[in-house]
Scaffold this motif. Sequence first.
Motif, PDB file in Angstrom:
ATOM      1  N   TYR A 171     106.757 148.291 -11.826  1.00  0.00           N
ATOM      2  CA  TYR A 171     108.089 147.959 -12.628  1.00  0.00           C
ATOM      3  C   TYR A 171     108.546 146.527 -12.703  1.00  0.00           C
ATOM      4  O   TYR A 171     109.121 145.978 -11.761  1.00  0.00           O
ATOM      5  N   PRO A 172     107.988 145.722 -13.642  1.00  0.00           N
ATOM      6  CA  PRO A 172     108.231 144.421 -13.673  1.00  0.00           C
ATOM      7  C   PRO A 172     109.793 143.954 -13.512  1.00  0.00           C
ATOM      8  O   PRO A 172     109.878 142.794 -13.207  1.00  0.00           O
ATOM      9  N   ALA A 173     110.443 144.858 -14.169  1.00  0.00           N
ATOM     10  CA  ALA A 173     112.035 144.373 -14.062  1.00  0.00           C
ATOM     11  C   ALA A 173     112.767 144.821 -12.784  1.00  0.00           C
ATOM     12  O   ALA A 173     114.105 144.562 -12.583  1.00  0.00           O
ATOM     13  N   LEU A 174     111.974 145.541 -11.875  1.00  0.00           N
ATOM     14  CA  LEU A 174     112.648 145.989 -10.553  1.00  0.00           C
ATOM     15  C   LEU A 174     112.869 144.785  -9.839  1.00  0.00           C
ATOM     16  O   LEU A 174     112.160 144.080  -9.421  1.00  0.00           O
ATOM     17  N   GLU A 175     114.310 144.595  -9.057  1.00  0.00           N
ATOM     18  CA  GLU A 175     114.660 143.800  -8.241  1.00  0.00           C
ATOM     19  C   GLU A 175     115.712 144.497  -7.093  1.00  0.00           C
ATOM     20  O   GLU A 175     116.112 145.390  -7.360  1.00  0.00           O
ATOM     21  N   PRO A 176     115.425 143.969  -5.857  1.00  0.00           N
ATOM     22  CA  PRO A 176     116.482 144.418  -4.749  1.00  0.00           C
ATOM     23  C   PRO A 176     117.914 144.008  -5.259  1.00  0.00           C
ATOM     24  O   PRO A 176     118.066 143.198  -5.988  1.00  0.00           O
TER      25      PRO A 176
END
Length: 343
Positions: free
Chosen positions: A128-133
């Motif tokens: 998921y390239p847009a996933l961030e903490p």
Amino acid sequence: MKDGKFITMAFESSCDETSVAVLADGRQVLANVISSQIDIFRQYGGVVPEIASRHHLENINQVVDQALEESGVTWEDIDLIGVTKGPGLVGALVIGVATAKAMAFAHDIPLVGVHHILGHISANYIEYPALEPPFMALVTSGGHTNIIEVEDYNRCRVLGATRDDAVGEAYDKVARVLGLGYPGGPKMDRLAKEGNPQAIQFKRVYLEKDSYDFSFSGLKTAVLNYLNTEKQAGREVNKADVAASFQQAVMDVIVEKAVGAARNQGEKKLVLAGGVASNSRLRAMLEEACGSCGIQLYRPSPLLCTDNAAMIGCAAYYQYRELGADSLDMDAYPSLQLPEEKL
């Protein structure tokens, strides 16, 4: 650097997969070569550490060459080397760490040692390239069952862990007594689809109130006792029903605790990681539970659930950006803890 992109080569050898990957800018996989030893260990019913180490030693150079060929990069293009430094089988880890250190020294490339579990979590950044903490993570594998609050790429809090058998270990042990062979997890998952999950009422172990910890040894013992009782009574055992009922007892606890942790901590994202993350029942139950309470579920593809070097390269990239390189005297740590001990 190649075409303006930061290139990472990564090594993973914590158990029985020899893997080398090449990534661009942390999340773009250019090559992810995995040499598995599963076929070797079928005859033993599980991984034999000494044999695993020997095969890592025999395979790792050709896996490196294949990764370079598939990615189309040269040693001059590589900006960073990442490697799993723990936890895992000490002999297996040493092969990967020693190789990574040798390559880093020979080619004057910075080196980063990665925690294996942070690697599993990082597989989702690739998927998921847009996933961030921040998010909540559920890590389920042969050696780990953890609920982890991921605050940033390199900071996390372990909210829950197994007190005895990890979920994958419990699956393998039950599969063995059912005569399913190795690896047990996938075989149990397939067999459970043919059975009735309500046929046998195995006890769900939730431990203390508000605890996010897990315990599966009692459930494993309950399955053994059931099989022995049926055998002594001369009754035929429906293995599919046993597998389905065992799996349901495991998943009821895991899903309730993981989703409960996300809700209680106010997290709107739940990330699934580890080898057992490919279990079809776990995925379906989490999807339903998360959907009912407005939590977004992230789950990597089956290839990225297994031990692989791409996830290690992704974790190494973010670790290097924030914390810099490690020293070349870095060692392998078979019992390595996560950055913050379990609370």
